[in-house]
Design a protein around this motif. Structure first.
Motif, PDB file in Angstrom:
ATOM      1  N   GLY A  87       0.471  57.605  -5.854  1.00  0.00           N
ATOM      2  CA  GLY A  87       0.240  58.740  -6.741  1.00  0.00           C
ATOM      3  C   GLY A  87      -0.400  58.346  -8.059  1.00  0.00           C
ATOM      4  O   GLY A  87      -1.232  59.078  -8.602  1.00  0.00           O
ATOM      5  N   LEU A  88      -0.053  57.186  -8.585  1.00  0.00           N
ATOM      6  CA  LEU A  88      -0.539  56.755  -9.901  1.00  0.00           C
ATOM      7  C   LEU A  88      -1.863  55.993  -9.844  1.00  0.00           C
ATOM      8  O   LEU A  88      -2.674  56.088 -10.760  1.00  0.00           O
ATOM      9  N   ARG A  89      -2.084  55.244  -8.798  1.00  0.00           N
ATOM     10  CA  ARG A  89      -3.225  54.338  -8.725  1.00  0.00           C
ATOM     11  C   ARG A  89      -4.595  55.000  -8.917  1.00  0.00           C
ATOM     12  O   ARG A  89      -5.424  54.479  -9.673  1.00  0.00           O
ATOM     13  N   PRO A  90      -4.908  56.124  -8.276  1.00  0.00           N
ATOM     14  CA  PRO A  90      -6.262  56.686  -8.412  1.00  0.00           C
ATOM     15  C   PRO A  90      -6.662  56.986  -9.863  1.00  0.00           C
ATOM     16  O   PRO A  90      -7.798  56.713 -10.257  1.00  0.00           O
ATOM     17  N   GLY A  91      -5.751  57.516 -10.651  1.00  0.00           N
ATOM     18  CA  GLY A  91      -6.065  57.809 -12.051  1.00  0.00           C
ATOM     19  C   GLY A  91      -6.314  56.554 -12.857  1.00  0.00           C
ATOM     20  O   GLY A  91      -7.242  56.497 -13.667  1.00  0.00           O
ATOM     21  N   TYR A  92      -5.508  55.538 -12.630  1.00  0.00           N
ATOM     22  CA  TYR A  92      -5.681  54.276 -13.349  1.00  0.00           C
ATOM     23  C   TYR A  92      -7.014  53.624 -12.992  1.00  0.00           C
ATOM     24  O   TYR A  92      -7.734  53.151 -13.866  1.00  0.00           O
ATOM     25  N   VAL A  93      -7.321  53.606 -11.706  1.00  0.00           N
ATOM     26  CA  VAL A  93      -8.574  52.986 -11.245  1.00  0.00           C
ATOM     27  C   VAL A  93      -9.775  53.709 -11.854  1.00  0.00           C
ATOM     28  O   VAL A  93     -10.720  53.085 -12.334  1.00  0.00           O
ATOM     29  N   GLU A  94      -9.737  55.035 -11.847  1.00  0.00           N
ATOM     30  CA  GLU A  94     -10.855  55.823 -12.375  1.00  0.00           C
ATOM     31  C   GLU A  94     -11.092  55.542 -13.852  1.00  0.00           C
ATOM     32  O   GLU A  94     -12.222  55.316 -14.286  1.00  0.00           O
ATOM     33  N   VAL A  95     -10.036  55.537 -14.658  1.00  0.00           N
ATOM     34  CA  VAL A  95     -10.201  55.318 -16.100  1.00  0.00           C
ATOM     35  C   VAL A  95     -10.581  53.857 -16.375  1.00  0.00           C
ATOM     36  O   VAL A  95     -11.419  53.593 -17.236  1.00  0.00           O
ATOM     37  N   ALA A  96     -10.019  52.909 -15.642  1.00  0.00           N
ATOM     38  CA  ALA A  96     -10.400  51.508 -15.800  1.00  0.00           C
ATOM     39  C   ALA A  96     -11.880  51.316 -15.478  1.00  0.00           C
ATOM     40  O   ALA A  96     -12.584  50.577 -16.157  1.00  0.00           O
ATOM     41  N   ARG A  97     -12.366  52.003 -14.449  1.00  0.00           N
ATOM     42  CA  ARG A  97     -13.762  51.883 -14.026  1.00  0.00           C
ATOM     43  C   ARG A  97     -14.708  52.564 -15.014  1.00  0.00           C
ATOM     44  O   ARG A  97     -15.700  52.002 -15.441  1.00  0.00           O
ATOM     45  N   SER A  98     -14.367  53.781 -15.418  1.00  0.00           N
ATOM     46  CA  SER A  98     -15.268  54.586 -16.237  1.00  0.00           C
ATOM     47  C   SER A  98     -15.165  54.284 -17.730  1.00  0.00           C
ATOM     48  O   SER A  98     -16.119  54.489 -18.475  1.00  0.00           O
ATOM     49  N   GLY A  99     -13.992  53.850 -18.176  1.00  0.00           N
ATOM     50  CA  GLY A  99     -13.779  53.653 -19.610  1.00  0.00           C
ATOM     51  C   GLY A  99     -13.678  54.960 -20.371  1.00  0.00           C
ATOM     52  O   GLY A  99     -13.762  54.981 -21.593  1.00  0.00           O
ATOM     53  N   ALA A 100     -13.464  56.051 -19.648  1.00  0.00           N
ATOM     54  CA  ALA A 100     -13.373  57.384 -20.270  1.00  0.00           C
ATOM     55  C   ALA A 100     -11.985  57.977 -20.038  1.00  0.00           C
ATOM     56  O   ALA A 100     -11.403  57.790 -18.963  1.00  0.00           O
ATOM     57  N   PRO A 101     -11.452  58.713 -21.006  1.00  0.00           N
ATOM     58  CA  PRO A 101     -10.152  59.363 -20.814  1.00  0.00           C
ATOM     59  C   PRO A 101     -10.213  60.389 -19.691  1.00  0.00           C
ATOM     60  O   PRO A 101     -11.275  60.962 -19.406  1.00  0.00           O
ATOM     61  N   ALA A 102      -9.072  60.626 -19.079  1.00  0.00           N
ATOM     62  CA  ALA A 102      -9.008  61.627 -18.011  1.00  0.00           C
ATOM     63  C   ALA A 102      -7.577  62.132 -17.882  1.00  0.00           C
ATOM     64  O   ALA A 102      -6.628  61.460 -18.288  1.00  0.00           O
ATOM     65  N   THR A 103      -7.455  63.316 -17.329  1.00  0.00           N
ATOM     66  CA  THR A 103      -6.141  63.866 -17.003  1.00  0.00           C
ATOM     67  C   THR A 103      -6.035  63.988 -15.494  1.00  0.00           C
ATOM     68  O   THR A 103      -7.020  64.245 -14.803  1.00  0.00           O
ATOM     69  N   PHE A 104      -4.820  63.785 -15.024  1.00  0.00           N
ATOM     70  CA  PHE A 104      -4.546  63.839 -13.593  1.00  0.00           C
ATOM     71  C   PHE A 104      -3.229  64.565 -13.376  1.00  0.00           C
ATOM     72  O   PHE A 104      -2.396  64.635 -14.283  1.00  0.00           O
ATOM     73  N   THR A 105      -3.029  65.063 -12.203  1.00  0.00           N
ATOM     74  CA  THR A 105      -1.754  65.681 -11.833  1.00  0.00           C
ATOM     75  C   THR A 105      -1.260  65.026 -10.551  1.00  0.00           C
ATOM     76  O   THR A 105      -1.297  65.633  -9.478  1.00  0.00           O
ATOM     77  N   PRO A 106      -0.801  63.778 -10.665  1.00  0.00           N
ATOM     78  CA  PRO A 106      -0.352  63.086  -9.460  1.00  0.00           C
ATOM     79  C   PRO A 106       0.936  63.680  -8.909  1.00  0.00           C
ATOM     80  O   PRO A 106       1.789  64.168  -9.652  1.00  0.00           O
TER      81      PRO A 106
END
Length: 141
Positions: A87-106
């Motif tokens: 549940g947590l991994r996709p959001g972390y990977v996306e922000v680590a890759r993009s360097g941009a803030p994001a919101t998620f609803t895992p």
């Protein structure tokens, strides 16, 4: 009545923007624990490891630990139960890759329950040369 999670997350994002200045992401040392007081218990500070393939919880918020039923400070995401990790991994990977803030609803699936979160993930830098940490703010959704 306390502010809603979305208000608190919006306020944390505004603080992150103010700390960023002209850089892509703010430095970790730009944040003082006193100014983070409204979010304490709901914050996690996460080290990005293995070029974004894994993550280690430097600090895991006490309110989040209580909600999910386990303390994760010092643990790597890869060591955590599959439902929480997935549940947590996709959001972390996306922000680590993009360097941009994001919101998620895992949705964190465990054998006997599902926990839904509203999560703001903010990139940070130790040295100003790239994203190597994440600051997350989670609330029950």
């Amino acid at each position: 009545m306390p502010p809603s999670p979305s208000t608190l997350q919006r306020d944390l994002h505004a603080l992150w923007l103010s700390k960023r200045g002209s850089g892509a992401v703010p430095l970790r040392r730009a944040f003082d624990v006193i100014e983070l007081r409204p979010w304490l218990g709901f914050l996690c500070l996460v080290d990005i490891e293995e070029q974004g393939r894994d993550f280690r919880y430097r600090i895991f918020g006490t309110r989040i630990a209580s909600l999910i039923g386990c303390e994760l400070t010092g643990r790597r995401l890869s060591e955590i139960d599959g439902g929480l990790r997935d549940g947590l991994r996709p959001g972390y990977v996306e922000v680590a890759r993009s360097g941009a803030p994001a919101t998620f609803t895992p949705a964190l699936h465990e054998a006997w329950r599902t926990i839904r979160l509203s999560e703001l993930v903010l990139p940070l830098s130790r040295d100003g040369r790239g994203t190597d940490m994440l600051l997350t703010c989670c609330y029950p959704a």
